[in-house]
Design a protein around this motif. Structure first.
Motif, mmCIF file in Angstrom:
data_model
loop_
_atom_site.group_PDB
_atom_site.id
_atom_site.type_symbol
_atom_site.label_atom_id
_atom_site.label_comp_id
_atom_site.label_asym_id
_atom_site.label_seq_id
_atom_site.Cartn_x
_atom_site.Cartn_y
_atom_site.Cartn_z
ATOM 1 N N ALA A 111 0.954 -1.192 -0.080
ATOM 2 C CA ALA A 111 -0.176 0.016 0.055
ATOM 3 C C ALA A 111 1.007 1.102 -0.071
ATOM 4 C CB ALA A 111 -0.924 0.024 1.113
ATOM 5 N N CYS A 113 0.092 4.414 1.784
ATOM 6 C CA CYS A 113 -0.348 5.285 2.704
ATOM 7 C C CYS A 113 0.451 6.535 2.861
ATOM 8 C CB CYS A 113 -0.812 4.812 4.115
ATOM 9 S SG CYS A 113 -2.057 3.339 3.633
ATOM 10 N N TYR A 115 0.908 8.832 5.008
ATOM 11 C CA TYR A 115 1.480 9.267 6.246
ATOM 12 C C TYR A 115 2.494 8.203 6.720
ATOM 13 C CZ TYR A 115 -2.384 6.440 7.089
ATOM 14 O OH TYR A 115 -3.199 5.270 7.094
ATOM 15 N N LEU A 118 6.490 3.174 6.005
ATOM 16 C CA LEU A 118 6.477 1.686 5.210
ATOM 17 C C LEU A 118 6.096 1.665 3.888
ATOM 18 C CD1 LEU A 118 5.495 -0.594 8.343
ATOM 19 C CD2 LEU A 118 7.505 0.182 7.393
ATOM 20 N N ALA A 119 5.478 2.903 3.370
ATOM 21 C CA ALA A 119 4.559 2.913 2.085
ATOM 22 C C ALA A 119 5.509 2.451 0.702
ATOM 23 C CB ALA A 119 4.076 4.073 1.657
ATOM 24 N N ILE A 167 0.396 -5.418 7.617
ATOM 25 C CA ILE A 167 0.802 -4.752 6.540
ATOM 26 C C ILE A 167 0.155 -5.256 5.439
ATOM 27 C CG2 ILE A 167 2.965 -4.083 7.568
ATOM 28 C CD1 ILE A 167 4.395 -5.766 5.315
ATOM 29 N N ARG A 235 -4.896 7.187 1.727
ATOM 30 C CA ARG A 235 -4.634 5.864 1.553
ATOM 31 C C ARG A 235 -5.321 5.143 0.424
ATOM 32 N NH1 ARG A 235 -5.706 2.770 7.004
ATOM 33 N NH2 ARG A 235 -4.015 1.918 6.160
ATOM 34 N N HIS A 243 -6.520 0.794 -0.658
ATOM 35 C CA HIS A 243 -7.450 0.806 0.300
ATOM 36 C C HIS A 243 -8.808 1.414 0.348
ATOM 37 C CE1 HIS A 243 -4.377 -1.325 2.598
ATOM 38 N NE2 HIS A 243 -3.639 0.109 2.814
HETATM 39 S S1 SF4 Z 1 1.913 -0.467 6.759
HETATM 40 FE FE1 SF4 Z 1 -0.288 0.125 6.835
HETATM 41 S S2 SF4 Z 1 -0.526 2.317 6.998
HETATM 42 FE FE2 SF4 Z 1 1.811 1.849 6.291
HETATM 43 S S3 SF4 Z 1 1.514 1.705 3.883
HETATM 44 FE FE3 SF4 Z 1 1.049 -0.369 4.611
HETATM 45 S S4 SF4 Z 1 -1.309 -0.391 5.055
HETATM 46 FE FE4 SF4 Z 1 -0.514 1.748 4.915
#
Ligand code: SF4
Length: 420
Positions: A111, A113, A115, A118-119, A167, A235, A243
């Motif tokens: 993903a 996201c 903010y 880890l994106a 995740i 997101r 998402h």
């Molecule tokens: S760890 Fe969670 S908040 Fe971070 S990018 Fe992945 S889904 Fe989104």
């Protein structure tokens, strides 16, 4: 880690002291840039194919070895220090009471996201195991090593709870089951309860049931955004992320049915452009369903698509933090509260003396999350300095002292009530 020496320690909070809330029009994420093909899906880690050799400590983008769940997990710096895997000391607190684990893969989270450290958009710049998340590094450790340490004496472990964060990855559903099984085979979940921080995008009702049947205690859904519009722009489609608000709610409702009252909850980030009333209506909705909300103060995570934006001003954060506590634990309803034209809280729906006593108790300003062994409204998950630097604490990972409460009252603009 901010309470040990790290690259995050000196990051600016970007708080503008003259402004007391983050308005929607200003909180716009950057667009993700394109990742070169060879670096997508963990390309660099896979082509290097270095075998993991025990604990991997993030070290500023030296090639991460090929580690993956369920054999490996990442854990917060605080948890690694508490376990004795890393050395260090926390500023004004004993490490953590929650063993926070993250599933880990060379492809990282799929993903994007806006903010989040880890994106996916970061894959060109930094390998998955080297990315900062909620302001700290997450070393990667063999899951068996962690269990070996905790299983020696679970009842006297410093941890009050373990939490698996899923995740977004095609294997995360099945690997969450494997990690949970590995744990419950050797550690009684009645002694050390387990929470699941879910990834609704890849889940269905049966997945929720399986985790409950395997002994998970609490199931949470990270809505993170307080409204569908902010969800979509931070997101969802707005940042090429998969998402969907409705899917998150679908899984939240399954969690309510399967796990039951007080055993499910939602994460909400404050200060991404929603109003204070938006957030508190959502908090009320979750309480009315029988759950709790776990709240985070927006912080511009380094390397994220929102790292150019201001952290939530402390006045906005404190108002919402206090109001959320009243709704979650003191039976005040959002309808009893008053709001101004900007939907900022002007009245908490509680008499001044009583409100003053609650502020003085300080619990409302501690990190919120799943409960530990102390009491229902004190979270096991204290995430030290995950949403602020120690110099300007948002969520207190310890019981606020007199000097902290003085500062909190200034931020709230609520002086001590002198009883006659
Ligand atoms: S760890 Fe969670 S908040 Fe971070 S990018 Fe992945 S889904 Fe989104």
């Amino acid at each position: 880690m901010s309470c040990v020496k790290s690259r995050e320690t000196k990051q600016s909070t970007n708080v503008d002291p003259a402004k007391d809330f983050n308005a929607s029009a200003e909180m716009l994420p950057r667009q993700p840039s394109k990742t070169p093909k060879a670096l997508r899906n963990g390309g660099r880690v896979k082509s290097n194919a270095a075998e993991p050799t025990g604990v991997y400590q993030p070290n500023n983008n030296v090639m991460a070895p090929h580690m993956q769940s369920p054999d490996y997990v990442q854990l917060s710096t605080a948890a690694a220090i508490t376990l004795g895997i890393m050395t260090g000391k926390m500023y004004r607190c004993e490490c953590t009471r929650c063993l926070n684990l993250l599933l880990t893969y060379p492809e990282g989270c799929r993903a994007n996201c806006a903010y989040c450290g880890l994106a996916r958009h970061r894959e060109a710049e930094r390998d998955y195991a080297d990315r900062n998340f909620i302001r700290v590094d997450w070393p990667a450790v063999p899951m068996d090593d962690i269990i070996d340490i905790v299983a020696k004496d679970p009842a006297n472990s410093p941890f009050h709870r373990m939490c698996i964060s899923m995740i977004t990855h095609p294997r995360s559903d099945r690997d969450t089951v494997s990690v949970l099984k590995k744990w419950t085979d050797r550690i009684d979940p009645e002694v050390l309860p387990v929470s699941i921080l879910s990834n609704p995008t890849t889940m269905n009702r049966d997945d929720v049931i399986t985790l409950k049947d395997l002994g998970a205690d609490i199931f949470t859904v990270a809505l993170d955004a307080a409204t569908p519009e902010i969800f979509d722009r931070t997101r969802g489609k707005g940042v090429q992320s998969p998402h969907k608000w409705d899917k998150y709610w679908e899984i939240l409702m399954h969690a309510k049915d399967v796990f039951g009252a007080q055993k499910f909850g939602a994460h909400i980030i404050v200060g991404m452009g929603e109003t204070e009333q938006d957030t508190l209506r959502l908090v009320q909705q979750i309480v009315d369903l029988g759950g709790h909300s776990h709240m985070f103060c927006f912080f511009p995570e380094k390397g994220s698509l929102m790292d150019h934006l201001p952290a939530t001003p402390r006045d906005q954060w404190r108002r919402v933090q206090l109001a959320r506590y009243l709704i979650d634990y003191r039976d005040v309803r959002v309808e009893q509260m008053s709001f101004d034209d900007e939907q900022r809280i002007t009245d908490y729906g509680m008499a001044g003396g009583e409100l003053s006593d609650i502020i003085e108790q300080g619990i409302a300003f501690r990190t919120s999350g799943c409960p530990g062994k102390v009491q229902e409204d004190i979270s096991a998950c204290d995430r030290p300095y995950g949403d602020s630097p120690p110099s300007n604490i948002a969520s207190y990972p310890f019981q606020p002292k007199k000097k902290d409460l003085k500062k909190i009252r200034r931020q709230l603009d609520i002086p001590v009530v002198v009883q006659s």
